[in-house]
Design a protein around this motif. Structure first.
Motif, PDB file in Angstrom:
ATOM      1  N   GLY A   1      -7.871   4.832   0.828  1.00  0.00           N
ATOM      2  CA  GLY A   1      -7.482   4.005  -0.302  1.00  0.00           C
ATOM      3  C   GLY A   1      -7.863   4.630  -1.627  1.00  0.00           C
ATOM      4  O   GLY A   1      -8.918   5.260  -1.752  1.00  0.00           O
ATOM      5  N   ARG A   2      -6.979   4.441  -2.611  1.00  0.00           N
ATOM      6  CA  ARG A   2      -7.247   4.912  -3.973  1.00  0.00           C
ATOM      7  C   ARG A   2      -6.822   3.834  -4.950  1.00  0.00           C
ATOM      8  O   ARG A   2      -5.720   3.282  -4.836  1.00  0.00           O
ATOM      9  CB  ARG A   2      -6.479   6.205  -4.266  1.00  0.00           C
ATOM     10  N   VAL A   3      -7.693   3.536  -5.885  1.00  0.00           N
ATOM     11  CA  VAL A   3      -7.380   2.609  -6.965  1.00  0.00           C
ATOM     12  C   VAL A   3      -7.669   3.323  -8.273  1.00  0.00           C
ATOM     13  O   VAL A   3      -8.821   3.658  -8.561  1.00  0.00           O
ATOM     14  CB  VAL A   3      -8.208   1.312  -6.857  1.00  0.00           C
TER      15      VAL A   3
ATOM     16  N   ARG B   1      -9.712  -7.513   6.871  1.00  0.00           N
ATOM     17  CA  ARG B   1      -9.248  -7.681   5.503  1.00  0.00           C
ATOM     18  C   ARG B   1      -9.297  -6.354   4.744  1.00  0.00           C
ATOM     19  O   ARG B   1     -10.175  -5.520   4.958  1.00  0.00           O
ATOM     20  CB  ARG B   1     -10.097  -8.718   4.764  1.00  0.00           C
ATOM     21  N   GLN B   2      -8.354  -6.219   3.823  1.00  0.00           N
ATOM     22  CA  GLN B   2      -8.274  -5.046   2.961  1.00  0.00           C
ATOM     23  C   GLN B   2      -8.193  -5.510   1.514  1.00  0.00           C
ATOM     24  O   GLN B   2      -7.445  -6.437   1.201  1.00  0.00           O
ATOM     25  CB  GLN B   2      -7.019  -4.222   3.315  1.00  0.00           C
ATOM     26  N   LYS B   3      -8.988  -4.890   0.644  1.00  0.00           N
ATOM     27  CA  LYS B   3      -8.944  -5.205  -0.777  1.00  0.00           C
ATOM     28  C   LYS B   3      -8.538  -3.956  -1.533  1.00  0.00           C
ATOM     29  O   LYS B   3      -9.243  -2.954  -1.534  1.00  0.00           O
ATOM     30  CB  LYS B   3     -10.299  -5.716  -1.277  1.00  0.00           C
TER      31      LYS B   3
ATOM     32  N   SER C   1     -10.289  -2.402  -9.341  1.00  0.00           N
ATOM     33  CA  SER C   1     -11.549  -2.359  -8.612  1.00  0.00           C
ATOM     34  C   SER C   1     -11.465  -1.378  -7.458  1.00  0.00           C
ATOM     35  O   SER C   1     -10.386  -0.948  -7.057  1.00  0.00           O
ATOM     36  CB  SER C   1     -11.897  -3.760  -8.091  1.00  0.00           C
ATOM     37  N   ASP C   2     -12.611  -1.038  -6.886  1.00  0.00           N
ATOM     38  CA  ASP C   2     -12.644  -0.091  -5.784  1.00  0.00           C
ATOM     39  C   ASP C   2     -11.930  -0.645  -4.561  1.00  0.00           C
ATOM     40  O   ASP C   2     -11.973  -1.839  -4.272  1.00  0.00           O
ATOM     41  CB  ASP C   2     -14.096   0.231  -5.409  1.00  0.00           C
TER      42      ASP C   2
END
Length: 267
Positions: free
Chosen positions: A89-91, A111-113, A95-96
């Motif tokens: 993941g990359r943001v 869950r994934q944020k 947020s991270d």
């Protein structure tokens, strides 16, 4: 307004416009980079692994955005499941990115944020369950694959395809947007797709097959036997070539809104 004031105002406006254009250009570059090199969970060379206690003979998997693989295995304790997860993941503006897992009774919650203006996240989970466990899957967005289950299996996904192989228990497979493919020996099969094709291959003469596709082709391959067949298609060809008998105890129902419908004897 004096000439000096007007000049200062024009300078400030040009500066603001320049900053906005610069930010827009940077954002476009970042978006193009993410599009060209999207994250893939398969790139995670060091996946996490964890065991969870299973208090009974049923398991519910509650996932929001992850591809799932469910596998029945021999030689494992009947009160534990093993979970492996891959995540990339990359943001860039937000947020991270993070991913969580937890067990709440007999419910595995995944869950994934990945929240922000520019995000790129991908997750995959493999869940190994002991044989003799009934499984219920609730997936929001992701492909679900399951193999080897001998007890009841229910899969519902909002957006994603469903693939089931080498299973013998009752099946209830539903997707809002995606295809359904099952190659099984189950005696009871229910398969529904809102927008996608359905292909069922049965290795055992079933008692009941109930299938419906809103928009997509529907194909059912059956062992040689006599069946009570009820079909309907709104806009598409229909081909039923299995032996038919309205008094048969083997019932096949097939409906498609827009797509070809085929019920045939397996080769």
């Amino acid at each position: 307004m004096t000439r000096t004031s007007r000049t200062a105002a024009r300078t400030a406006t040009r500066s603001a416009r320049t900053r906005a254009l610069t930010l827009a250009g940077a954002t476009a570059v970042l978006l193009a980079g993410l599009t060209a090199c999207g994250s893939s969970a398969t790139e995670d060379d060091d996946p996490d692994r964890r065991s969870f206690d299973l208090p009974g003979s049923t398991l519910t998997i509650d996932s929001d955005e992850s591809d799932l693989e469910i596998v029945a295995v021999d030689g494992r304790p009947s009160d534990r499941i093993e979970v492996t997860r891959w995540f990339r993941g990359r943001v860039v503006m937000g947020s991270d990115a993070k991913i969580t897992w937890s067990m709440e009774g007999d419910r595995l919650v995944l869950r994934q944020k990945c929240a922000g203006l520019i995000t790129d996240c991908d997750a995959k989970h493999r869940v190994e369950v002991p044989r003799g466990v009934a499984v219920e899957v609730r997936e929001k967005d992701g492909t679900v694959r399951a193999t080897g289950l001998r007890d009841a299996l229910s899969i519902r996904t909002t957006d994603g395809s469903v693939h089931v192989t080498d299973s013998t228990g009752p099946l209830d497979l539903r997707t809002g947007d995606g295809s359904v493919h099952a190659k099984v020996s189950s005696r009871t099969v229910r398969a529904h797709s809102g927008d996608g094709s359905i292909h069922l291959q049965l290795g055992t003469v079933p008692d009941l097959v109930e299938s419906r596709s809103g928009d997509g082709s529907l194909t059912i391959e059956l062992p040689r036997a006599t069946y009570r067949v009820d079909t309907e298609t709104g806009d598409g060809g229909e081909n039923v070539s299995v032996p038919r008998d309205d008094s048969s105890s083997h019932e096949v129902t097939a409906r498609t809104g827009d797509g070809n419908l085929t019920v045939r004897t397996a080769n």
